[in-house]
Design an enzyme around this catalytic site. Structure first.
Site, PDB file in Angstrom:
ATOM      1  N   LEU A 127     -32.819 -13.073  83.294  1.00 37.42           N
ATOM      2  CA  LEU A 127     -33.409 -12.045  84.148  1.00 37.42           C
ATOM      3  C   LEU A 127     -34.886 -11.892  83.829  1.00 37.42           C
ATOM      4  O   LEU A 127     -35.260 -11.633  82.682  1.00 37.42           O
ATOM      5  CB  LEU A 127     -32.674 -10.712  83.966  1.00 37.42           C
ATOM      6  CG  LEU A 127     -33.006  -9.589  84.956  1.00 37.42           C
ATOM      7  CD1 LEU A 127     -31.828  -8.630  85.077  1.00 37.42           C
ATOM      8  CD2 LEU A 127     -34.248  -8.797  84.545  1.00 37.42           C
ATOM      9  N   HIS A 231     -35.894  -7.141  71.691  1.00 35.01           N
ATOM     10  CA  HIS A 231     -37.338  -7.050  71.875  1.00 35.01           C
ATOM     11  C   HIS A 231     -37.659  -5.695  72.515  1.00 35.01           C
ATOM     12  O   HIS A 231     -36.857  -5.171  73.308  1.00 35.01           O
ATOM     13  CB  HIS A 231     -37.794  -8.191  72.790  1.00 35.01           C
ATOM     14  CG  HIS A 231     -39.265  -8.364  72.876  1.00 35.01           C
ATOM     15  ND1 HIS A 231     -40.045  -7.619  73.725  1.00 35.01           N
ATOM     16  CD2 HIS A 231     -40.109  -9.199  72.220  1.00 35.01           C
ATOM     17  CE1 HIS A 231     -41.313  -7.980  73.597  1.00 35.01           C
ATOM     18  NE2 HIS A 231     -41.384  -8.944  72.688  1.00 35.01           N
TER      19      HIS A 231
END
Length: 338
Positions: A127, A231
């Site tokens: 994505l 992240h």
């Protein structure tokens, strides 16, 4: 301005390549390499074109496009059954408890064990949303439309599904986890290994990675501190996955240590709550904000819109959504509340 998600085509190569150059590394499923991306699109074309409605080794690529201009601004992928072309490796966090009677002391050691436990699962991944479009809920449209696609083609996906989140990447594009674990054995930087994996697969991990568990206490502080953490840009994605009933169960990526989220496919909220109905009206005023999808495989498309589920089992849509999806009265759509 309206957007829709649709099946990718081979002509989408260049916009995908331009977006891949913006990822900043760690996106194995979207490498900035034209031949690799071209191969993905060819494999996706084969998956979309397969007639038999059965679970296979498929990769589906979807793209987000501006409905007015046709400009591609995002992408996502689905894998029907991972670990078929090469082993699907993960690290799993485990604990070894040992006790010494002489010292009257119990020691619990955390370890990383190399496993293929998740092999055979379906996967949602790849994505990416163009930085200029990260507003208006388009990331959510990309993410959740994948689950509508699964609901609409349920027999083509496994009973367990996973999503790998990118781990911590430092300012220089490196990975503290890679440097502390696998990088010690491979003589490659994280960027080199990540790129090689994206192009060639991770069989080299099986060939060279030690099979014995890694004791976490022996790793550097930098490596230990990032195990299982997404992240910073992936924290919202992790919350979205949790809202869909995905859970972190101690599996982490072998490259950057990012978390792997797991769910039973039929328990994923957007799969479980997806409703199929025939369109009866396309001039709905106010209605429930929803994700709406139609089509089959190559003709799949989805967008945001308003819906009303009628007592007779039909569905009413707002005109803008009907136009974006190009549906008419009598067509079948799938939808889930936004």
């Amino acid at each position: 301005m309206s957007f829709r998600l649709r099946a990718a085509r081979t002509k989408d190569l260049e916009p995908l390549y331009e977006m891949a150059k913006l990822t900043g590394g760690g996106f194995t499923n979207l490498p900035p390499d034209r031949p690799a991306l071209g191969a993905k699109l060819e494999r996706a074309a084969e998956a979309f074109g397969r007639d038999d409605d059965e679970l296979g080794d498929d990769q589906f690529v979807l793209v987000l496009e501006n409905a007015q201009t046709g400009e591609v601004r995002g992408t996502c992928q689905l894998f029907s059954k991972v670990g078929q072309q090469w082993p699907f490796y993960s690290y799993r966090l485990t604990t070894l408890t040992q006790h010494s009677q002489e010292l009257d002391r119990t020691v619990r050691a955390e370890m990383l064990s190399l496993v293929t436990d998740l092999e055979g699962s379906s996967e949602v991944g790849g994505l990416f949303l163009h930085p200029n479009e990260r507003a208006g809920g388009l990331g959510l449209l990309l993410a959740r439309s994948r689950y509508l696609f699964i609901a609409m083609h349920r027999k083509r996906f496994a009973d367990r599904i996973l999503a790998e989140l990118r781990g911590i990447i430092d300012d220089r594009g490196g990975s503290p986890f890679w440097d502390g674990v696998a990088g010690r054995f491979f003589g490659m930087t994280f960027q080199e290994a990540d790129y090689f994996n994206a192009i060639n697969g991770n069989q080299f991990i099986a060939d060279l990675m030690p099979k014995h568990p890694v004791y976490i206490a022996m790793l550097s502080d930098d490596a230990r501190s990032v195990i299982g953490l997404p992240h910073p840009t992936g924290r919202a994605a992790m919350r979205m996955l949790e809202n869909e009933n995905f859970r972190y169960e101690g599996y982490v990526d072998i490259f950057d240590g990012g978390p792997s989220m797991i769910a039973h496919t039929d328990d994923v909220k957007s799969v479980k709550e997806a409703v199929s109905a025939q369109v009866s009206e396309m001039e709905l005023g106010e209605g429930e904000r929803s994700l709406i999808a139609t089509g089959h495989l190559t003709t799949f498309r989805s967008c945001y819109g308003a819906r009303k589920l009628n007592d007779d089992g039909t569905i009413s849509l707002d005109a803008a959504a009907a136009d974006t999806l190009d549906v008419q009265p009598g067509d079948t759509v799938w939808s889930v509340a936004r």
